[in-house]
Design an enzyme around this catalytic site. Structure first.
Site, PDB file in Angstrom:
ATOM      1  N   SER A  13      56.591  54.633 -49.612  1.00  0.00           N
ATOM      2  CA  SER A  13      56.818  55.127 -50.758  1.00  0.00           C
ATOM      3  C   SER A  13      58.205  56.279 -50.484  1.00  0.00           C
ATOM      4  O   SER A  13      58.703  57.021 -51.368  1.00  0.00           O
ATOM      5  CB  SER A  13      55.898  56.243 -50.884  1.00  0.00           C
ATOM      6  N   TYR A  25      63.918  57.196 -41.233  1.00  0.00           N
ATOM      7  CA  TYR A  25      62.746  56.233 -41.545  1.00  0.00           C
ATOM      8  C   TYR A  25      62.875  55.507 -43.080  1.00  0.00           C
ATOM      9  O   TYR A  25      62.431  54.408 -43.154  1.00  0.00           O
ATOM     10  CB  TYR A  25      61.491  57.084 -41.283  1.00  0.00           C
ATOM     11  N   LYS A  45      63.032  51.382 -44.089  1.00  0.00           N
ATOM     12  CA  LYS A  45      62.033  50.836 -45.068  1.00  0.00           C
ATOM     13  C   LYS A  45      62.700  50.278 -46.199  1.00  0.00           C
ATOM     14  O   LYS A  45      62.420  49.347 -46.685  1.00  0.00           O
ATOM     15  CB  LYS A  45      61.068  51.881 -45.380  1.00  0.00           C
ATOM     16  N   ARG A  56      50.686  64.855 -53.097  1.00  0.00           N
ATOM     17  CA  ARG A  56      50.860  63.351 -52.994  1.00  0.00           C
ATOM     18  C   ARG A  56      49.908  62.543 -53.323  1.00  0.00           C
ATOM     19  O   ARG A  56      48.759  62.879 -53.742  1.00  0.00           O
ATOM     20  CB  ARG A  56      50.747  63.355 -50.983  1.00  0.00           C
TER      21      ARG A  56
HETATM   22  P1  NAD Z   1      50.355  52.955 -37.007  1.00  0.00           P
HETATM   23  O1  NAD Z   1      51.061  53.592 -36.268  1.00  0.00           O
HETATM   24  O2  NAD Z   1      48.681  52.986 -36.736  1.00  0.00           O
HETATM   25  O3  NAD Z   1      50.400  51.183 -36.722  1.00  0.00           O
HETATM   26  C1  NAD Z   1      51.815  50.530 -36.579  1.00  0.00           C
HETATM   27  C2  NAD Z   1      51.503  49.491 -35.360  1.00  0.00           C
HETATM   28  O4  NAD Z   1      52.430  48.818 -35.118  1.00  0.00           O
HETATM   29  C3  NAD Z   1      50.826  50.119 -34.189  1.00  0.00           C
HETATM   30  O5  NAD Z   1      49.734  49.415 -33.703  1.00  0.00           O
HETATM   31  C4  NAD Z   1      52.075  49.901 -33.190  1.00  0.00           C
HETATM   32  O6  NAD Z   1      51.662  49.847 -31.786  1.00  0.00           O
HETATM   33  C5  NAD Z   1      52.767  48.837 -33.692  1.00  0.00           C
HETATM   34  N1  NAD Z   1      54.099  48.581 -33.286  1.00  0.00           N
HETATM   35  C6  NAD Z   1      55.005  49.631 -33.146  1.00  0.00           C
HETATM   36  N2  NAD Z   1      56.089  49.209 -32.659  1.00  0.00           N
HETATM   37  C7  NAD Z   1      56.020  47.836 -32.391  1.00  0.00           C
HETATM   38  C8  NAD Z   1      56.790  46.989 -31.958  1.00  0.00           C
HETATM   39  N3  NAD Z   1      57.848  47.056 -31.180  1.00  0.00           N
HETATM   40  N4  NAD Z   1      56.305  45.626 -31.692  1.00  0.00           N
HETATM   41  C9  NAD Z   1      54.857  45.497 -32.084  1.00  0.00           C
HETATM   42  N5  NAD Z   1      54.227  46.304 -32.479  1.00  0.00           N
HETATM   43  C10 NAD Z   1      54.714  47.440 -32.674  1.00  0.00           C
HETATM   44  O7  NAD Z   1      50.699  53.184 -38.399  1.00  0.00           O
HETATM   45  P2  NAD Z   1      50.205  52.529 -39.810  1.00  0.00           P
HETATM   46  O8  NAD Z   1      49.757  53.759 -40.578  1.00  0.00           O
HETATM   47  O9  NAD Z   1      48.989  51.761 -39.787  1.00  0.00           O
HETATM   48  O10 NAD Z   1      51.283  52.095 -40.509  1.00  0.00           O
HETATM   49  C11 NAD Z   1      51.211  50.337 -40.867  1.00  0.00           C
HETATM   50  C12 NAD Z   1      52.683  50.113 -41.722  1.00  0.00           C
HETATM   51  O11 NAD Z   1      52.406  51.087 -42.777  1.00  0.00           O
HETATM   52  C13 NAD Z   1      53.934  50.758 -41.013  1.00  0.00           C
HETATM   53  O12 NAD Z   1      54.924  49.751 -41.075  1.00  0.00           O
HETATM   54  C14 NAD Z   1      54.298  51.892 -41.744  1.00  0.00           C
HETATM   55  O13 NAD Z   1      55.584  52.452 -41.561  1.00  0.00           O
HETATM   56  C15 NAD Z   1      53.615  51.732 -43.041  1.00  0.00           C
HETATM   57  N6  NAD Z   1      53.563  52.728 -43.956  1.00  0.00           N
HETATM   58  C16 NAD Z   1      52.268  53.490 -43.565  1.00  0.00           C
HETATM   59  C17 NAD Z   1      52.030  54.552 -44.330  1.00  0.00           C
HETATM   60  C18 NAD Z   1      50.909  55.548 -44.152  1.00  0.00           C
HETATM   61  O14 NAD Z   1      50.422  56.431 -44.936  1.00  0.00           O
HETATM   62  N7  NAD Z   1      50.041  55.230 -43.026  1.00  0.00           N
HETATM   63  C19 NAD Z   1      52.744  54.868 -45.579  1.00  0.00           C
HETATM   64  C20 NAD Z   1      53.851  54.249 -45.880  1.00  0.00           C
HETATM   65  C21 NAD Z   1      53.964  53.012 -44.821  1.00  0.00           C
END
Ligand code: NAD
Length: 327
Positions: A127, A150, A154, A218
């Protein structure tokens, strides 16, 4: 809902919050699940119980390394790409690493997906791509200028995904997640998300700290709605529904003040003292947008999305999970 069954699915970032929930869900439907993670922010505890599952394979590797991506993608039917460095403040403190992982790593995954001839890659968009656009609710076609490194990464993902469809015929769907919360979300560290952070503070009888006056709002989205969107996106066959992005949200917004009030209410069922904890207010944070609310019409119309958990229902579940597992 149409399920994905008997398929091989690569979940990148599968040891993280969203990724580990996806792995767990997909294994229930006789899928083979491959998890690629470098544990930058992911945690073994999230997938410990899956390690002995005959259909689960963990590859410890880095999406910045193309050969790790090729190895993980080979044989996959679908890729759910979750690996990234989340957090706006992290990207402000270290834009280079965020860009390496979120842009170069994403490009590597697209190349690996193309070479492995998978059916579709569904990826975590954000978002934050709405940037400085003030229109509410957010509709997919109207975005503003990014407000953080960031957010740029995205948005670049979306641009690359479009080009890979046009150039190589790779099918993708981007899911613009809105403030996801629920079981397994990490409450610790400088870049923790607000809900688990506030829950832990309240459970420890500490005052939660809000950046700003608490009136920012949010569209907080429970993890099970996000799982549903990932499954629907994988299952989508209608060409009109593919190679595009979808808001992934509940479609309602809650202020931070109301969030804290709800958390206190649900946590007081376990520990009545929590009801009396006061909130502390600090300055606004750079890169934060004041309000965020998604239109989920596109997902409803093209994917058949029906969110099963309101924010309040999700909060009750999440609070009970944190109390049981982390208190
Ligand atoms: P998280 O940090 O719990 O999970 C991200 C995972 O990616 C982790 O397990 C991390 O170890 C792994 N990772 C990071 N760098 C890496 C690399 N170089 N190689 C391999 N693995 C790698 O975060 P999340 O909240 O589960 O987010 C998951 C996805 O959703 C992300 O792409 C994040 O940007 C996106 N996102 C999350 C939210 C939210 O509210 N949680 C909102 C918008 C977008």
């Amino acid at each position: 809902m149409k399920q994905i069954e008997n398929s091989t699915i690569l979940v990148t970032g599968g040891a993280g919050f969203i990724g580990s929930n996806l792995c767990e869900y997909l294994l229930q439907y006789n899928n083979k699940v491959v998890c690629l993670d470098n544990f930058a922010t992911g945690r073994t505890v999230n997938i410990q119980h899956l390690l002995s599952h005959p259909n689960f394979t963990l590859i410890v590797g880095d999406i910045r390394n193309l050969s790790d991506c090729h190895k993980a993608a080979t044989g996959a039917d679908y890729i759910l790409h979750q690996a990234a460095l989340g957090s706006v403040p992290r990207s402000i403190n270290d834009p280079i690493t965020t860009n390496d992982v979120n842009v170069s790593g994403f490009l590597n995954m697209l190349v690996a997906a193309r070479d492995a001839k998978i059916k579709k890659m569904v990826y975590a968009a954000s978002s934050s791509t709405y940037g400085d656009s003030e229109s509410l609710p957010k509709v997919e076609d109207v975005i503003g200028k990014p407000l953080s490194p960031y957010a740029i990464t995205k948005y670049v993902n979306e641009l690359y995904a479009t080009i890979f469809q046009r150039t190589y015929g790779l099918n993708t769907i981007g899911l613009r997640y809105f403030n996801v919360f629920g079981r397994k979300q990490d409450p610790n560290g400088a870049y923790a998300a607000v809900i688990p952070k506030f829950v832990m503070q309240l459970m420890d009888h500490q005052s939660p700290v809000i950046n700003g006056d608490g009136n920012y709002s949010r569209d907080f989205t429970y993890i099970d709605n996000v799982i549903q969107m990932n499954v629907l996106a994988m299952a989508a066959e209608n060409p009109e529904a593919m190679n595009t992005v979808y808001n992934t949200a509940y479609g309602d917004r809650t202020t931070l003040n109301d969030l804290i009030a709800s958390l206190k209410k649900y946590l007081s069922d376990f520990d009545p003292k929590i009801a009396t904890i006061e909130t502390i207010y600090g300055p606004n944070r750079v890169g934060d947008i004041p309000h965020s609310l998604a239109s989920i019409d596109k997902a409803k119309n093209l994917l058949g999305y029906q969110p099963q958990f309101s924010m309040q229902q999700g909060l009750k579940e999440a609070v009970a999970w944190y109390w049981e597992n982390l208190k």
